[in-house]
Design a protein around this motif. Structure first.
Motif, PDB file in Angstrom:
ATOM      1  N   ASP A 147      -2.563  -8.676   7.426  1.00 43.63           N
ATOM      2  CA  ASP A 147      -2.307  -7.271   7.114  1.00 43.63           C
ATOM      3  C   ASP A 147      -3.524  -6.710   6.369  1.00 43.63           C
ATOM      4  N   SER A 148      -3.926  -5.485   6.688  1.00 42.79           N
ATOM      5  CA  SER A 148      -5.197  -4.970   6.160  1.00 42.79           C
ATOM      6  C   SER A 148      -5.216  -4.922   4.628  1.00 42.79           C
ATOM      7  N   GLU A 149      -4.089  -4.545   4.020  1.00 41.36           N
ATOM      8  CA  GLU A 149      -4.047  -4.433   2.559  1.00 41.36           C
ATOM      9  C   GLU A 149      -4.197  -5.804   1.896  1.00 41.36           C
ATOM     10  N   GLU A 218       4.980  -4.467   1.737  1.00 38.37           N
ATOM     11  CA  GLU A 218       3.665  -5.002   1.373  1.00 38.37           C
ATOM     12  C   GLU A 218       3.586  -5.379  -0.101  1.00 38.37           C
TER      13      GLU A 218
HETATM   14 MG    MG Z   1      -0.616  -2.778   6.226  1.00 37.24          MG
END
Ligand code: MG
Length: 390
Positions: A147-149, A218
């Motif tokens: 996941d990008s975060e 997230e």
């Molecule tokens: Mg994300």
């Protein structure tokens, strides 16, 4: 020696971008096995290009078809088939790009089998965070976030001491309705909700971005991945999605990861970690961006984010109940059976009833976690079905 990988969820958004990454680093990786849900039309081209030895499809009738077509490939089906891929293929690494609760067991299986694990499946940590991270610790396996975060935080933590972290700051684009008030959300349509300003993603996660449930998930994922108290995890609105998240250290220094909205970068980092390799991704040209903006996150505007913090803090099987209720509500919204704001209402109500019924368990095992998810899913479905009848 090449790293052999199992790719779970090859036809989804993350799955197909993972195939892109594997294509780019053919000298480093080989695809040993892959799974596809209902979109079986991609199977022929993946086999022709990557020559894997194992395949899992959702339906047994599709498995029979592909067994006849490719006698040299071991073909499995269903949820059990996902576990077979991991235990039978002999691969070094599992890339879990499944969506939904279905991804939890394969994550556990990958860790039990001692595989390297690159994780895009949110539910593994939202539902089973404690079980999954305890197991990873026991096996000495580092979970590589996709996941990008979480990739941004993972990158910003490199070379620093965890004890010196003050807090994690997760950025949120605000999703498709970020410029609307709650009043203006009453009558929004499915197609409006699906028009995400920055990222092109699957339908479910695009709706979860608009309700901020995705950010809530997230937060829970970050809690487990980085062993961080909820009080030390913040979210901030950042409409440009250029800063993918940050780590603030005790001395006040903040370390961020910036980039274009291209998931192949975090996928590549997870696969190649700790190495960085050149790629064909469009690079960020800062003068083109001009300025970056940040806004305070509001729990009043996004009640599901608050609900996720609360559920995360209580832990146990509440993440699973939250996930099941949300999955059903989003599905019903996409089917135009409930309104956008109904998603929140149903999810909140489900958690309330779950607690009231005494179903909350602090030390839930894997079975109870899956049952809690399914119960919450059914609760929302039944509730809406009853209302539709009246
Ligand atoms: Mg994300």
């Amino acid at each position: 020696m090449k790293t052999s990988v199992v790719l779970l969820g090859a036809s989804g958004s993350i799955g197909s971008q993972t195939l892109d990454v594997l294509r780019q680093y053919r000298d480093r990786f080989e695809l040993a096995a892959f799974s596809v849900g209902r979109r079986t039309e991609i199977i022929d081209s993946v086999i022709a290009e990557f020559h894997p030895g194992f395949l899992t499809v959702k339906e047994e009738k599709d498995a029979e078809f592909f067994r006849r077509k490719y006698p040299e490939i071991r073909v499995y089906s269903g949820d059990e088939g996902l576990l077979e891929l991991i235990s039978q293929s002999g691969a070094d690494m599992v890339i879990n790009a499944l969506t939904g609760y279905i991804g939890l067991r394969p994550t556990v299986c990958a860790l039990e089998c001692g595989k390297m694990l690159a994780l895009a499946n949110k539910e593994s940590l939202v539902m089973g965070g404690k079980i999954v991270t305890d197991l990873a610790k026991k096996k000495g396996i580092l979970i590589r976030p996709i996941d990008s975060e979480h990739s941004a935080i993972f990158q910003a933590l490199q070379g620093n001491k965890k004890e010196q972290v003050e807090k994690l700051i997760i950025t949120a684009s605000g999703g498709s309705f970020r410029n609307r008030t709650r009043k203006e959300l009453e009558n929004v349509t499915v197609s409006e909700a699906l028009a995400h300003p920055n990222w092109s993603m699957g339908k479910k996660i695009t709706i979860d971005s608009a309700t901020m449930m995705n950010k809530g998930f997230e937060v829970i994922e970050a809690h487990w991945l980085f062993d961080m108290d909820y009080d030390r995890i913040e979210t901030v609105l950042h409409p440009e999605s250029i800063v993918h998240s940050l780590v603030e250290y005790k001395d006040g220094a903040m370390i961020a990861e910036l980039g274009t909205a291209d998931m192949r970068v975090p996928i590549q980092y997870a696969l190649l970690y700790p190495e960085r390799m050149p790629n064909t991704t469009k690079k960020l040209h800062l003068p083109d961006i001009g300025s970056l903006t940040f806004r305070e996150m509001s729990f009043e505007r996004y009640p599901l984010l608050k609900l996720a913090y609360d559920a995360g803090r209580q832990g146990g099987n509440l993440g699973a109940a939250l996930n099941g209720a949300n999955e059903a509500a989003v599905k019903l919204f996409l089917e135009e059976k409930i309104s956008f704001l109904d998603i929140e209402r149903y999810v909140e109500e489900t958690l309330e009833v779950f607690r009231k019924n005494g179903m909350y368990r602090k030390d839930a095992d894997l079975e109870n976690i899956l049952e809690s998810d399914h119960w919450a899913y059914r609760y929302v479905k039944e509730k809406v079905k009853c209302l539709c009848r009246h």
